[in-house]
Write a protein that holds these residues in place. Structure first.
Motif, PDB file in Angstrom:
ATOM      1  N   THR A 221      24.058  75.314  38.574  1.00  0.00           N
ATOM      2  CA  THR A 221      23.774  75.471  37.148  1.00  0.00           C
ATOM      3  C   THR A 221      22.837  76.655  36.926  1.00  0.00           C
ATOM      4  N   ALA A 222      22.931  77.205  35.717  1.00  0.00           N
ATOM      5  CA  ALA A 222      22.044  78.292  35.278  1.00  0.00           C
ATOM      6  C   ALA A 222      21.472  77.894  33.926  1.00  0.00           C
ATOM      7  N   GLY A 223      20.181  77.651  33.880  1.00  0.00           N
ATOM      8  CA  GLY A 223      19.565  77.207  32.637  1.00  0.00           C
ATOM      9  C   GLY A 223      20.139  75.911  32.125  1.00  0.00           C
ATOM     10  N   GLY A 224      20.552  75.041  33.037  1.00  0.00           N
ATOM     11  CA  GLY A 224      21.102  73.748  32.671  1.00  0.00           C
ATOM     12  C   GLY A 224      22.599  73.742  32.416  1.00  0.00           C
ATOM     13  N   THR A 225      23.237  74.913  32.448  1.00  0.00           N
ATOM     14  CA  THR A 225      24.676  75.013  32.202  1.00  0.00           C
ATOM     15  C   THR A 225      25.428  75.144  33.519  1.00  0.00           C
ATOM     16  N   PRO A 226      26.378  74.256  33.806  1.00  0.00           N
ATOM     17  CA  PRO A 226      27.148  74.382  35.057  1.00  0.00           C
ATOM     18  C   PRO A 226      27.960  75.679  35.075  1.00  0.00           C
ATOM     19  N   VAL A 227      27.926  76.375  36.218  1.00  0.00           N
ATOM     20  CA  VAL A 227      28.685  77.621  36.365  1.00  0.00           C
ATOM     21  C   VAL A 227      29.731  77.528  37.469  1.00  0.00           C
ATOM     22  N   GLU A 228      29.629  76.523  38.317  1.00  0.00           N
ATOM     23  CA  GLU A 228      30.604  76.317  39.394  1.00  0.00           C
ATOM     24  C   GLU A 228      30.440  74.901  39.915  1.00  0.00           C
ATOM     25  N   THR A 229      31.571  74.282  40.276  1.00  0.00           N
ATOM     26  CA  THR A 229      31.520  72.986  40.933  1.00  0.00           C
ATOM     27  C   THR A 229      32.541  72.973  42.054  1.00  0.00           C
ATOM     28  N   ALA A 230      32.229  72.294  43.146  1.00  0.00           N
ATOM     29  CA  ALA A 230      33.117  72.308  44.314  1.00  0.00           C
ATOM     30  C   ALA A 230      33.142  70.942  44.975  1.00  0.00           C
ATOM     31  N   HIS A 231      34.281  70.651  45.583  1.00  0.00           N
ATOM     32  CA  HIS A 231      34.450  69.465  46.422  1.00  0.00           C
ATOM     33  C   HIS A 231      34.616  69.962  47.853  1.00  0.00           C
ATOM     34  N   ILE A 232      33.685  69.587  48.735  1.00  0.00           N
ATOM     35  CA  ILE A 232      33.613  70.107  50.096  1.00  0.00           C
ATOM     36  C   ILE A 232      33.874  68.968  51.083  1.00  0.00           C
TER      37      ILE A 232
END
Length: 248
Positions: A221-232
């Motif tokens: 997140t950047a400033g509380g806003t998600p910018v990327e999500t991943a399943h690893i």
């Protein structure tokens, strides 16, 4: 608490002996018959226990000889401090993990535009159906598959920027890539769990059936806003997961 299956108990005992050095590299494991007598289990249970360790990459079968402890170097994934903004060395966190173990890290990837389903939309804080970039990865250390990942980024953030297609520039890693478009990532959240590997994961990672894997749901997140999500997805015996957390 429920009692774990017998094959997992046997695998845990052997794993502990291997990791402690009691069973060093090159040591032959007890035979299936030996495990049957020692633990009073069936041959099937003994086979499953060995299969778990083979799937973790810490033992190997030798035709006509038996099963032996492998001489392997485990990759260490340091959750804290694994993302860098500048400096010497590779910017890819995986490449640094591999280099830290004396191995060469490479990866296969495929990116495409798609619409976010409800699960991805919830993790990215966007509406279902919003456009996202989906990138699937298979990571290899010295040519051996060791990790899978599927990443999603909101195209509202990256479309028509130099980082829209994650692997089309020399800048690697989510933090460094976002910096390139003026978005400063300031937090990452990881949720770790353990489960049985799926058939697709067994094939992609060259694992035997009935193998357990670590899964990590990660969101930057950047400033509380998600910018990327991943399943690893990580085979447990090939990785050490290290979490170093500050205490306020």
């Amino acid at each position: 608490m429920p009692t774990p299956p017998a094959y997992l108990t046997i695998a845990a005992d052997l794993r502990a002996a291997i990791l402690s050095g009691e069973l060093p590299a090159g040591t032959k494991l007890p035979s299936e018959s030996g495990l049957m007598r020692q633990y009073d289990v069936s041959r099937t249970v003994a086979k499953w226990a060995i299969a778990v360790l083979k799937g973790e990459g810490i033992v190997e079968g030798r035709a006509g000889s038996g099963v032996y402890v492998r001489d392997t170097t485990r990759l260490v994934r340091h959750a804290r401090g694994r993302d860098v903004r500048s400096g010497d060395g590779p910017t890819s966190p995986f490449a640094r993990d591999a280099a830290g173990a004396g191995q060469h890290g490479t990866w296969e990837h495929h990116s495409r535009h798609e619409q976010a389903d409800e699960r991805i939309a919830a993790r990215l804080g966007i509406e279902p159906g919003a456009p996202v970039m989906r990138t699937s990865y298979r990571f290899l250390a010295d040519g051996e598959p060791i990790q899978l990942s599927v990443s999603h980024e909101p195209l509202a953030l990256t479309k028509d920027t130099p980082i829209e297609w994650p692997e089309d520039s020399d800048v690697k890693g989510v933090v460094t890539r976002m910096d390139a478009i003026g978005v400063r990532v300031d937090e990452v959240v990881e949720r770790v769990s353990l489960r049985s590997a799926t058939a697709e994961e067994v094939e992609a990672l060259n694992l035997p059936a009935r193998t357990f894997v670590h899964t990590i749901e990660r969101t930057y997140t950047a400033g509380g806003t998600p910018v990327e999500t991943a399943h690893i997805v990580l085979p447990g015996g090939r990785y050490d997961l290290v979490y170093r957390l500050p205490i306020d």
